[in-house]
Scaffold this active site. Structure first.
Site, PDB file in Angstrom:
ATOM      1  N   THR A   1       0.849  -1.185   0.000  1.00  0.00           N
ATOM      2  CA  THR A   1       0.000   0.000   0.000  1.00  0.00           C
ATOM      3  C   THR A   1       0.885   1.236   0.000  1.00  0.00           C
ATOM      4  OG1 THR A   1      -0.084   0.074   2.413  1.00  0.00           O
ATOM      5  CG2 THR A   1      -1.781  -1.215   1.304  1.00  0.00           C
TER       6      THR A   1
ATOM      7  N   TRP B   1     -22.964  15.766   7.101  1.00  0.00           N
ATOM      8  CA  TRP B   1     -21.822  15.409   6.265  1.00  0.00           C
ATOM      9  C   TRP B   1     -21.854  16.158   4.940  1.00  0.00           C
ATOM     10  CZ3 TRP B   1     -20.701   9.420   6.538  1.00  0.00           C
ATOM     11  CH2 TRP B   1     -20.310   9.102   7.852  1.00  0.00           C
TER      12      TRP B   1
ATOM     13  N   GLU C   1      -5.720  -3.853  -1.748  1.00  0.00           N
ATOM     14  CA  GLU C   1      -6.221  -5.047  -1.052  1.00  0.00           C
ATOM     15  C   GLU C   1      -7.289  -5.803  -1.831  1.00  0.00           C
ATOM     16  OE1 GLU C   1      -4.967  -2.108   2.234  1.00  0.00           O
ATOM     17  OE2 GLU C   1      -5.870  -2.018   0.227  1.00  0.00           O
TER      18      GLU C   1
ATOM     19  N   LYS D   1     -17.658  17.142   8.294  1.00  0.00           N
ATOM     20  CA  LYS D   1     -18.835  17.136   9.147  1.00  0.00           C
ATOM     21  C   LYS D   1     -19.064  18.542   9.676  1.00  0.00           C
ATOM     22  CE  LYS D   1     -21.291  14.087  12.271  1.00  0.00           C
ATOM     23  NZ  LYS D   1     -21.204  12.862  13.102  1.00  0.00           N
TER      24      LYS D   1
END
Length: 540
Positions: free
Chosen positions: A186, A444, A330, A439
């Site tokens: 990653t 949101w 992944e 937020k």
């Protein structure tokens, strides 16, 4: 009761063997670091991969040993993909765009015994030479005429000389299909990079899935050019998928500018290509500036980060279809692809654009669900949003060296870190990364939606939206913009661009203009760094 079917393992080497036997004269075209274009075929690649496998055995490598690569998209890199994995080793592709400290950490953590390095990256390797504790041999991917001199690296081996000394027949090992074949780390934006091991089985299944008509739609008549690097999640599986169906493969090497990519598209009659939005924006700008067409190009896959609606429109104006896709290191990586479903009500043009910009529907084999804060699944109505989880035969269950570490909060499910909606037809739309969502006053706000609107302005080259501390609302969106060359765009003009497109309380309070934005090693906006830079209470 068991079936009467043969138990034949799914092997990476079987992909190239099939291509060599039944598509042997199909071309593989590569730009080389040395300069000229190189042309070969699947049949020749099959033989040279066997020479490479013999060379690795001569170097003393054993089953499961890691073979590192620091290389561009090219024919030698493709030979390592197949030769190393087929011989029972693990092909470990290393991202050279990472920081040197990260590269040294990855090489050591992976336990790479042999490194294959492109001429472009010899200096990089020299800068970390004293930290490479387990590397026993370094092979420069070139011929004798171009071999570099090095003071800090041990005796360098020449790739072409190494292969020339070996026979072109190798007895491929009888492996368990669940053994590791490839490895990628990653990007490590938070904490140390983590290694993901792909099995022979997962690679073959993923390659079969992405060839499907609703995904990359590849066949023997396709000409595929992966612009996404082979050091990044196996170039989204394209080096395997193209060989699996016998498609012509065009590998662009290190030249990823608009002029160079367009030249290959036209000269090699590329029909399909794949890469991240930053690459395509530069290519579209070059095509517009030079008033040329895309020739035979039919389809472009866009992933890595959200594709702005403006990019869809610009490709559509050239007659090129855009396939929005989603994946992670992944997930091998492709898990979602956005192809239209038939027999749906006719939509207005703006509705079609809104649908096409979603990340897509799950591929067969991949199971997705969206859960709320309490862990229960939310409604598939395209409105309610929650955290996306995924599982499937090409999804990581753990990380190299820490296989038992939890990669999921819910047993059996991988936590993607994306906040999404899903509609009744299975279309997923990423609202934001869970760490990037804003937020404000308990509600949101999607930074992705605000970025897409900004990028649609003709004077904007690139844009990022991050949360900025606010005494009253806790957080407010802050817009950071890179103007197009020659533009005199003002803060008032760009903020007015949002009027009527989002709720008023979504509109950023301020816009800041910068010369450039920081990116990760894989071309994504580095939101963590942008937040760090602009975390002061007042942005202006």
């Amino acid at each position: 009761m068991r079936s009467t079917m043969m138990d034949v393992p799914l092997m990476v080497s079987s992909i190239l063997r099939h291509a060599a036997l039944y598509h042997g004269d199909t071309e593989i075209v590569s730009r080389t670091v040395e300069g000229p274009l190189h042309r070969t075929t699947y049949a020749k690649t099959w033989k040279r991969s066997q020479q490479l496998a013999n060379a690795l055995a001569a170097l003393g490598l054993g089953r499961g040993d890691r073979v590192g690569t620091l290389a561009w998209n090219g024919y030698r890199h493709l030979e390592i993909y197949y030769g190393a994995s087929g011989a029972g080793h693990v092909c470990h592709t290393i991202n050279p765009r990472l920081f040197p400290d990260q590269i040294a950490y990855i090489i050591n953590h992976a336990g790479d015994r042999v490194l294959f390095v492109e001429l472009s990256f010899v200096d990089l390797l020299e800068s970390i030479a004293d930290r490479l504790t387990g590397v026993e041999a370094i092979v420069v991917m070139t011929d004798a005429a171009h071999m570099p001199a090095s003071r800090r690296l041990p005796a360098l081996l020449c790739y072409e000389d190494l292969l020339a000394a070996q026979p072109d027949r190798f007895d491929w090992l009888q492996l368990d299909e669940n053994e590791a074949a490839a490895m990628c780390y990653t990007s490590g934006t938070t904490g140390d990079p983590k290694g993901v091991l792909y099995s022979h089985r997962s690679i073959v299944l993923h390659a079969m899935a992405v060839c499907m008509p609703d995904v990359f739609a590849l066949g023997a008549g396709s000409v595929a050019m992966p612009v996404v690097p082979m050091f990044h999640v196996n170039a989204w599986g394209l080096p395997y998928a193209a060989a699996l169906v016998g498609a012509k493969l065009v590998l662009p090497g290190s030249k990823l500018d608009g002029a160079s990519l367009h030249e290959l598209i036209i000269a090699e009659e590329v029909s399909f290509t794949a890469g991240v939005p930053t690459i395509w924006m530069a290519l579209l700008d070059w095509v517009a500036a030079n008033d040329v067409s895309f020739g035979s190009l039919k389809r472009v896959a866009v992933g890595g980060s959200a594709c702005p609606p403006a990019m869809f429109a610009r490709f559509r104006d050239h007659g090129v279809e855009v396939l929005h896709a989603w994946g992670m290191t992944e997930t091998s990586p492709v898990g979602l692809a956005n192809s239209p479903k038939p027999n749906r009500p006719t939509r207005r043009p703006d509705e079609e654009v809104a649908l096409s910009t979603k990340q897509g529907r799950p591929l067969f084999g991949m199971e997705f669900r969206v859960v709320g804060a309490d862990g229960t699944e939310i409604a598939h109505d395209g409105v309610a949003f929650g955290n996306m989880q995924v599982r499937g035969p090409w999804v990581a269950a753990g990380y190299f060296g820490d296989e038992r570490a939890a990669v999921h909060a819910t047993p059996g499910w991988f936590e993607t870190g994306d906040v999404v909606t899903m509609d009744a037809d299975g279309y997923v739309q990423i609202v934001d990364r869970s760490k990037d969502v804003i937020k404000s006053g308990g509600e949101w706000i999607s930074s992705i939606d605000l970025e897409n609107i900004a990028i649609a302005h003709p004077a904007v080259q690139e844009a990022a939206v991050v949360a900025h501390p606010d005494e009253r609302w806790s957080e407010r969106p802050l817009l950071v913009v890179v103007r197009r060359p020659g533009s005199a765009l003002t803060e008032r003009e760009i903020l007015a661009h949002y009027e009527g497109k989002v709720a008023r309380w979504w509109i950023p309070d301020h816009a800041i203009f910068v010369d450039e934005l920081p990116h990760t090693a894989t071309g994504k906006l580095l939101k963590a760094r942008i937040r760090e830079i602009y975390s002061k209470p007042s942005p202006v």
